[in-house]
Write a protein that holds these residues in place. Structure first.
Motif, PDB file in Angstrom:
ATOM      1  N   ILE A  17      -4.314   7.933   3.304  1.00 28.82           N
ATOM      2  CA  ILE A  17      -4.505   8.691   2.389  1.00 28.82           C
ATOM      3  C   ILE A  17      -4.404  10.167   2.952  1.00 28.82           C
ATOM      4  O   ILE A  17      -3.609  10.966   2.308  1.00 28.82           O
ATOM      5  N   PHE A  18      -5.274  10.511   3.941  1.00 28.26           N
ATOM      6  CA  PHE A  18      -5.256  11.769   4.384  1.00 28.26           C
ATOM      7  C   PHE A  18      -4.042  12.049   5.430  1.00 28.26           C
ATOM      8  O   PHE A  18      -3.984  13.210   5.956  1.00 28.26           O
ATOM      9  N   GLY A  19      -3.206  11.179   5.716  1.00 35.32           N
ATOM     10  CA  GLY A  19      -2.238  11.413   6.728  1.00 35.32           C
ATOM     11  C   GLY A  19      -2.617  11.315   8.239  1.00 35.32           C
ATOM     12  O   GLY A  19      -2.012  12.270   9.076  1.00 35.32           O
ATOM     13  N   ILE A  20      -3.594  10.608   8.401  1.00 36.07           N
ATOM     14  CA  ILE A  20      -4.313  10.610  10.047  1.00 36.07           C
ATOM     15  C   ILE A  20      -3.955   9.294  10.537  1.00 36.07           C
ATOM     16  O   ILE A  20      -4.123   8.228   9.754  1.00 36.07           O
TER      17      ILE A  20
ATOM     18  N   MET B 147       0.863  -1.251   0.059  1.00 35.86           N
ATOM     19  CA  MET B 147      -0.226   0.005  -0.005  1.00 35.86           C
ATOM     20  C   MET B 147       0.993   1.242   0.041  1.00 35.86           C
ATOM     21  O   MET B 147       1.773   1.302   0.804  1.00 35.86           O
ATOM     22  N   PRO B 148       0.701   2.195  -0.754  1.00 38.98           N
ATOM     23  CA  PRO B 148       1.379   3.298  -1.079  1.00 38.98           C
ATOM     24  C   PRO B 148       1.544   4.362   0.597  1.00 38.98           C
ATOM     25  O   PRO B 148       0.560   4.224   1.277  1.00 38.98           O
ATOM     26  N   SER B 149       2.548   4.920   0.750  1.00 41.05           N
ATOM     27  CA  SER B 149       2.646   5.909   1.769  1.00 41.05           C
ATOM     28  C   SER B 149       2.041   7.083   1.392  1.00 41.05           C
ATOM     29  O   SER B 149       1.658   7.108   0.357  1.00 41.05           O
ATOM     30  N   PRO B 150       1.483   7.866   2.393  1.00 36.26           N
ATOM     31  CA  PRO B 150       0.747   8.997   2.188  1.00 36.26           C
ATOM     32  C   PRO B 150       1.251   9.957   1.135  1.00 36.26           C
ATOM     33  O   PRO B 150       0.351  10.513   0.361  1.00 36.26           O
ATOM     34  N   ASP B 151       2.576  10.124   0.935  1.00 44.16           N
ATOM     35  CA  ASP B 151       3.094  10.824   0.030  1.00 44.16           C
ATOM     36  C   ASP B 151       2.964  10.355  -1.635  1.00 44.16           C
ATOM     37  O   ASP B 151       3.162  10.660  -2.454  1.00 44.16           O
TER      38      ASP B 151
ATOM     39  N   PHE C 241     -14.742  12.842  10.735  1.00 46.06           N
ATOM     40  CA  PHE C 241     -13.577  12.476   9.709  1.00 46.06           C
ATOM     41  C   PHE C 241     -13.725  13.387   8.609  1.00 46.06           C
ATOM     42  O   PHE C 241     -14.845  13.990   8.112  1.00 46.06           O
ATOM     43  N   PRO C 242     -12.560  13.598   7.717  1.00 43.85           N
ATOM     44  CA  PRO C 242     -12.651  14.707   6.411  1.00 43.85           C
ATOM     45  C   PRO C 242     -13.556  14.378   5.590  1.00 43.85           C
ATOM     46  O   PRO C 242     -14.159  15.395   4.727  1.00 43.85           O
ATOM     47  N   VAL C 243     -14.097  13.235   5.454  1.00 40.57           N
ATOM     48  CA  VAL C 243     -15.162  12.704   4.417  1.00 40.57           C
ATOM     49  C   VAL C 243     -16.123  11.720   5.274  1.00 40.57           C
ATOM     50  O   VAL C 243     -15.864  11.484   6.251  1.00 40.57           O
ATOM     51  N   ALA C 244     -17.185  11.426   4.615  1.00 37.09           N
ATOM     52  CA  ALA C 244     -18.190  10.698   5.226  1.00 37.09           C
ATOM     53  C   ALA C 244     -17.469   9.300   5.326  1.00 37.09           C
ATOM     54  O   ALA C 244     -16.972   8.633   4.510  1.00 37.09           O
ATOM     55  N   ALA C 245     -18.108   8.854   6.821  1.00 31.28           N
ATOM     56  CA  ALA C 245     -17.544   7.517   6.922  1.00 31.28           C
ATOM     57  C   ALA C 245     -18.672   6.844   7.446  1.00 31.28           C
ATOM     58  O   ALA C 245     -19.399   7.161   8.224  1.00 31.28           O
ATOM     59  N   ILE C 246     -19.027   5.778   6.580  1.00 30.84           N
ATOM     60  CA  ILE C 246     -20.034   4.833   6.813  1.00 30.84           C
ATOM     61  C   ILE C 246     -20.020   3.619   7.824  1.00 30.84           C
ATOM     62  O   ILE C 246     -19.099   2.788   7.429  1.00 30.84           O
ATOM     63  N   LYS C 247     -20.496   3.396   8.894  1.00 26.53           N
ATOM     64  CA  LYS C 247     -20.318   2.292   9.850  1.00 26.53           C
ATOM     65  C   LYS C 247     -21.250   1.021   9.297  1.00 26.53           C
ATOM     66  O   LYS C 247     -22.449   1.298   8.877  1.00 26.53           O
ATOM     67  N   VAL C 248     -20.484  -0.130   9.121  1.00 27.00           N
ATOM     68  CA  VAL C 248     -21.176  -1.160   8.549  1.00 27.00           C
ATOM     69  C   VAL C 248     -20.608  -2.483   9.229  1.00 27.00           C
ATOM     70  O   VAL C 248     -19.616  -2.793   9.349  1.00 27.00           O
ATOM     71  N   GLY C 249     -21.644  -2.861   9.881  1.00 28.74           N
ATOM     72  CA  GLY C 249     -21.513  -4.038  10.694  1.00 28.74           C
ATOM     73  C   GLY C 249     -20.454  -3.501  11.675  1.00 28.74           C
ATOM     74  O   GLY C 249     -20.827  -2.497  12.527  1.00 28.74           O
ATOM     75  N   GLY C 250     -19.360  -4.292  12.051  1.00 30.71           N
ATOM     76  CA  GLY C 250     -18.303  -3.848  12.937  1.00 30.71           C
ATOM     77  C   GLY C 250     -17.057  -2.984  12.603  1.00 30.71           C
ATOM     78  O   GLY C 250     -16.300  -2.571  13.145  1.00 30.71           O
ATOM     79  N   GLY C 251     -17.307  -2.481  11.236  1.00 30.54           N
ATOM     80  CA  GLY C 251     -16.252  -1.871  10.432  1.00 30.54           C
ATOM     81  C   GLY C 251     -16.746  -0.492   9.752  1.00 30.54           C
ATOM     82  O   GLY C 251     -17.925  -0.163   9.974  1.00 30.54           O
TER      83      GLY C 251
END
Length: 77
Positions: free
Chosen positions: A27-30, A1-5, A44-54
């Motif tokens: 991606i956001f460096g958080i 997986m790429p690093s943030p930069d 969170f900077p954009v919408a985050a959707i709770k799905v089951g346990g994640g």
């Protein structure tokens, strides 16, 4: 997986329609802990959707936050 930069538009698009909160955080460096707190608090900077346990994050929202085109439409000449 790429690093943030190393996150390019193509790399983000390759994630598909949704990605995990952990990947979006990279991606956001958080940090992961901060990402979960922000998602839980609906900050969170954009919408985050709770799905089951994640959590899932729409890739289009990440692209929009980065001021990148969210669709695959091409410009007509």
């Amino acid at each position: 997986m790429p690093s943030p930069d190393q996150w390019t538009e193509d790399a983000i698009r390759a994630l598909g329609t949704f990605t995990t909160l952990q990947t979006a955080a990279r991606i956001f460096g958080i940090s992961q802990a901060t990402a979960y707190r922000l998602a839980r608090d609906n900050e969170f900077p954009v919408a985050a959707i709770k799905v089951g346990g994640g959590w899932r994050v729409p890739v289009a929202a990440i692209l929009a936050a980065a001021h990148l085109p969210t669709g695959d439409a091409t410009t007509a000449t």
